[in-house]
Design an enzyme around this catalytic site. Structure first.
Site, PDB file in Angstrom:
ATOM      1  N   GLY A 260       0.831  -1.054  -0.040  1.00 57.54           N
ATOM      2  CA  GLY A 260       0.023   0.061   0.013  1.00 57.54           C
ATOM      3  C   GLY A 260       0.681   1.313   0.043  1.00 57.54           C
ATOM      4  O   GLY A 260       0.364   2.498   0.023  1.00 57.54           O
ATOM      5  N   GLU A 295       4.755  -5.950   1.101  1.00 54.56           N
ATOM      6  CA  GLU A 295       4.185  -6.458  -0.012  1.00 54.56           C
ATOM      7  C   GLU A 295       4.002  -5.151  -1.028  1.00 54.56           C
ATOM      8  O   GLU A 295       2.927  -4.907  -1.728  1.00 54.56           O
ATOM      9  CB  GLU A 295       2.942  -6.923   0.064  1.00 54.56           C
ATOM     10  CG  GLU A 295       2.998  -8.241   0.784  1.00 54.56           C
ATOM     11  CD  GLU A 295       1.562  -8.963   1.333  1.00 54.56           C
ATOM     12  OE1 GLU A 295       0.808  -8.182   0.913  1.00 54.56           O
ATOM     13  OE2 GLU A 295       1.615 -10.001   1.758  1.00 54.56           O
ATOM     14  N   PRO A 296       5.104  -4.191  -1.386  1.00 50.86           N
ATOM     15  CA  PRO A 296       4.980  -3.259  -2.187  1.00 50.86           C
ATOM     16  C   PRO A 296       4.675  -3.500  -3.821  1.00 50.86           C
ATOM     17  O   PRO A 296       5.177  -4.422  -4.293  1.00 50.86           O
ATOM     18  CB  PRO A 296       6.236  -2.388  -2.015  1.00 50.86           C
ATOM     19  CG  PRO A 296       7.255  -3.325  -1.786  1.00 50.86           C
ATOM     20  CD  PRO A 296       6.606  -4.344  -0.911  1.00 50.86           C
ATOM     21  N   GLY A 297       3.562  -2.806  -4.311  1.00 49.65           N
ATOM     22  CA  GLY A 297       3.429  -2.949  -5.873  1.00 49.65           C
ATOM     23  C   GLY A 297       3.841  -1.519  -6.383  1.00 49.65           C
ATOM     24  O   GLY A 297       4.699  -1.315  -7.025  1.00 49.65           O
ATOM     25  N   ARG A 334      -7.751   3.355 -14.525  1.00 50.37           N
ATOM     26  CA  ARG A 334      -7.837   4.044 -13.147  1.00 50.37           C
ATOM     27  C   ARG A 334      -8.874   5.383 -13.247  1.00 50.37           C
ATOM     28  O   ARG A 334      -9.623   5.662 -12.447  1.00 50.37           O
ATOM     29  CB  ARG A 334      -6.552   4.570 -12.585  1.00 50.37           C
ATOM     30  CG  ARG A 334      -5.960   3.069 -12.379  1.00 50.37           C
ATOM     31  CD  ARG A 334      -4.413   3.194 -11.771  1.00 50.37           C
ATOM     32  NE  ARG A 334      -4.719   3.557 -10.336  1.00 50.37           N
ATOM     33  CZ  ARG A 334      -4.511   4.662  -9.753  1.00 50.37           C
ATOM     34  NH1 ARG A 334      -4.128   5.885 -10.649  1.00 50.37           N
ATOM     35  NH2 ARG A 334      -4.678   5.154  -8.536  1.00 50.37           N
ATOM     36  N   TYR A 338     -12.150   5.365 -10.734  1.00 48.09           N
ATOM     37  CA  TYR A 338     -12.468   5.722  -9.234  1.00 48.09           C
ATOM     38  C   TYR A 338     -11.631   7.258  -9.494  1.00 48.09           C
ATOM     39  O   TYR A 338     -11.346   7.747  -8.449  1.00 48.09           O
ATOM     40  CB  TYR A 338     -11.894   5.066  -7.983  1.00 48.09           C
ATOM     41  CG  TYR A 338     -10.492   4.235  -8.356  1.00 48.09           C
ATOM     42  CD1 TYR A 338      -9.277   4.541  -8.611  1.00 48.09           C
ATOM     43  CD2 TYR A 338     -10.500   2.888  -8.369  1.00 48.09           C
ATOM     44  CE1 TYR A 338      -8.180   4.062  -8.768  1.00 48.09           C
ATOM     45  CE2 TYR A 338      -9.398   2.295  -8.624  1.00 48.09           C
ATOM     46  CZ  TYR A 338      -8.292   2.735  -8.664  1.00 48.09           C
ATOM     47  OH  TYR A 338      -7.199   1.964  -8.858  1.00 48.09           O
ATOM     48  N   CYS A 366     -16.213   4.091 -27.120  1.00 44.30           N
ATOM     49  CA  CYS A 366     -17.732   4.492 -27.403  1.00 44.30           C
ATOM     50  C   CYS A 366     -18.410   4.407 -25.818  1.00 44.30           C
ATOM     51  O   CYS A 366     -19.057   3.634 -25.743  1.00 44.30           O
ATOM     52  CB  CYS A 366     -18.453   3.571 -28.115  1.00 44.30           C
ATOM     53  SG  CYS A 366     -20.056   4.565 -28.524  1.00 44.30           S
ATOM     54  N   GLU A 367     -17.998   5.240 -24.638  1.00 44.36           N
ATOM     55  CA  GLU A 367     -18.388   5.447 -23.401  1.00 44.36           C
ATOM     56  C   GLU A 367     -18.332   6.837 -23.017  1.00 44.36           C
ATOM     57  O   GLU A 367     -17.056   7.428 -23.377  1.00 44.36           O
ATOM     58  CB  GLU A 367     -17.765   4.470 -22.485  1.00 44.36           C
ATOM     59  CG  GLU A 367     -17.926   3.117 -22.660  1.00 44.36           C
ATOM     60  CD  GLU A 367     -19.211   2.357 -22.257  1.00 44.36           C
ATOM     61  OE1 GLU A 367     -19.815   3.246 -21.638  1.00 44.36           O
ATOM     62  OE2 GLU A 367     -19.501   1.281 -22.668  1.00 44.36           O
ATOM     63  N   TYR A 395      -1.288  -0.655 -12.221  1.00 40.57           N
ATOM     64  CA  TYR A 395      -2.601  -0.732 -12.406  1.00 40.57           C
ATOM     65  C   TYR A 395      -3.008  -0.158 -13.716  1.00 40.57           C
ATOM     66  O   TYR A 395      -4.199   0.508 -13.792  1.00 40.57           O
ATOM     67  CB  TYR A 395      -3.577  -0.237 -11.194  1.00 40.57           C
ATOM     68  CG  TYR A 395      -2.948  -1.183  -9.793  1.00 40.57           C
ATOM     69  CD1 TYR A 395      -3.375  -2.282  -9.557  1.00 40.57           C
ATOM     70  CD2 TYR A 395      -1.938  -0.477  -8.902  1.00 40.57           C
ATOM     71  CE1 TYR A 395      -3.096  -2.812  -8.643  1.00 40.57           C
ATOM     72  CE2 TYR A 395      -1.889  -1.088  -7.679  1.00 40.57           C
ATOM     73  CZ  TYR A 395      -2.173  -2.229  -7.452  1.00 40.57           C
ATOM     74  OH  TYR A 395      -1.807  -2.970  -6.554  1.00 40.57           O
TER      75      TYR A 395
END
EC number: 4.1.1.20
Length: 443
Positions: A260, A295-297, A334, A338, A366-367, A395
């Site tokens: 995180g 657990e870094p990503g 992303r 959010y 097309c959104e 991500y």
């Protein structure tokens, strides 16, 4: 707070051009570059949209975290979900990283990339039997248990394979990491982890099952955290249970505080003081005599990635200005998912000298939700010019799709002056060829 709540006070390009290293970039001959390779050269060679990853930035961040934790045995288990590129995984494996996985597919990717099984931790609330079998057979470091039912399933799978497997209890410490609701995984109402009130009973059950070896406790409270306080708060919730279990003779060896760790997205974001974080966590864990697992990503790969895109055109609708580019929500979800903020800057520094405009940066999908930025103050970009979407190494491609039959973006890794295409862009014909017609439709 997560950078979706940013209020923009000026165009992104001014602070990025002034301090490009904050976003894993450098400036060469008036153009943005990743290490020694200009982004314009990459676009000319590979096309757009393309993800570009800097190997040096990934290595620098891994080494910074390793140095910060040097006073105590620590496993840095890279969160594969952030970016599962084989090149990224192999690079981190060679640096000494382990892997935090959440699926059987990620287990296979990690092993193929050279991550030793004894450096792999397996989390996730919905592990399938075949995934558990693969993890048990491989001899992973720990399967992080998320419920009593899962504990019994892991024991049953280990029994069927004639193996004893190591497990850790993933606990839900009910800590608010002050981040986006979608990124907060350690709250009581989250689907993740075992409630603290149930932890002692689950631990006793784990120790009573001969197929299991309870090796530690784990938690993961959320993402895009920019200081050590939430990690220390979760540690405080877990350490009492650690001491109780150790006093009862449990052979614990590790305490997994999850990942995180955040990065710079918006120019006003503060930066994580990784040396302070590492010092605080290792000092807290050391008296327990347990190895620390992190657990870094995003922290390792986020700022190392750029989504390179080309302007298709501009459009005005009423009072709203649109800059239309060839990257879209299927390439970088992303912002639409959010409201995440990614700086968007011209690749050519001269473009930053133009008077700014306020515009939405949108793609061809097309959104109405297909946007990379909304109401953003930017340098006016003309058709054919290149833009760089920054902090896109985590991500981005991992969440990409082929919606609207748009082939996935190409992926490139840069090391110094070397450029390697690590995922070629597929053709539309190749996408179609992946599918099969039922016999009654085949001609």
């Amino acid at each position: 707070m997560v950078s979706s709540e940013v209020v923009q006070t000026g165009p992104d390009h001014a602070p990025v051009f002034a301090a490009p290293a904050r976003w894993g970039l450098r400036v060469a001959s008036g153009r943005l570059a990743v290490e020694e390779v200009a982004l314009a050269e990459i676009a000319a060679a590979v096309g757009t949209p393309t993800y570009v990853y800097g190997a040096g930035e990934i290595a620098a961040r891994f080494h910074a975290l390793a140095r910060a934790c040097r006073s105590h045995p620590t496993l840095i288990a890279y969160a594969v979900k952030a970016n599962s590129s084989q090149a990224v995984l192999a690079h981190l494996a060679q640096l000494g990283a382990g892997a935090d996985i959440v699926s059987g597919g990620e287990l296979r990717r990690a092993l193929v990339a050279g991550v030793p099984a004894d450096k792999v931790v397996f989390s996730g609330v919905g592990k399938l039997d075949e995934e558990l079998d693969a993890a048990i057979a491989a001899g992973v470091r720990a399967i992080n248990i998320e419920s009593v039912a899962e504990l019994d399933r892991v024991a049953a799978r280990a029994r069927a394979l004639g193996r004893v497997t190591s497990v850790a209890l993933r606990l839900n410490p009910d800590i608010d990491p002050d981040t986006h609701p979608y990124l907060a995984t350690g709250l009581r109402e989250s689907k993740f982890g075992i409630a603290m009130a149930d932890a002692a009973g689950v631990a006793a059950r784990a120790r009573a099952l001969p197929e299991l070896r309870l090796c530690g406790l784990a938690c993961h409270i959320g993402s895009q955290i920019l200081d050590e306080s939430p990690f220390l708060a979760s540690f405080e919730r877990l350490c009492g249970l650690v001491r109780a279990l150790r006093a009862d003779g449990a052979p614990l060896r590790q305490l997994d505080l999850g990942g995180g760790m955040g990065i710079t997205y918006a120019p006003a974001d503060r930066e994580l003081d990784v040396e302070r974080l590492g010092a605080a966590l290792t000092a807290a864990v050391a008296p327990l005599g347990l190895e620390l697992v992190l657990e870094p990503g995003r922290y390792l790969v986020g700022s190392a990635g750029v989504l390179l895109t080309r302007v298709i055109g501009r459009k005005r609708s009423g009072e709203r200005e649109f800059v239309i580019v060839d990257a879209a929500m299927n390439d970088l979800l992303r912002p639409a998912l959010y409201g995440a903020y990614h700086p968007i800057v011209p690749v050519d520094l001269a473009a930053g000298e133009r008077p700014t405009i306020r515009a939405d940066v949108v793609g061809p999908v097309c959104e109405c939700g297909d946007f990379l930025a909304q109401d953003r103050l930017i340098a006016p970009a003309e058709p054919g010019e290149l833009l760089a979407v920054l902090s896109a190494g985590a991500y981005g491609m991992a969440m990409a799709s082929t919606y609207n039959t748009r082939p996935l973006a190409a992926e490139v890794m840069v090391r110094g002056g070397e450029l390697a295409v690590t995922r070629p862009r597929k053709t539309v014909d190749a996408l179609i060829a992946d599918e099969q017609l039922p016999a009654w439709l085949a001609r």
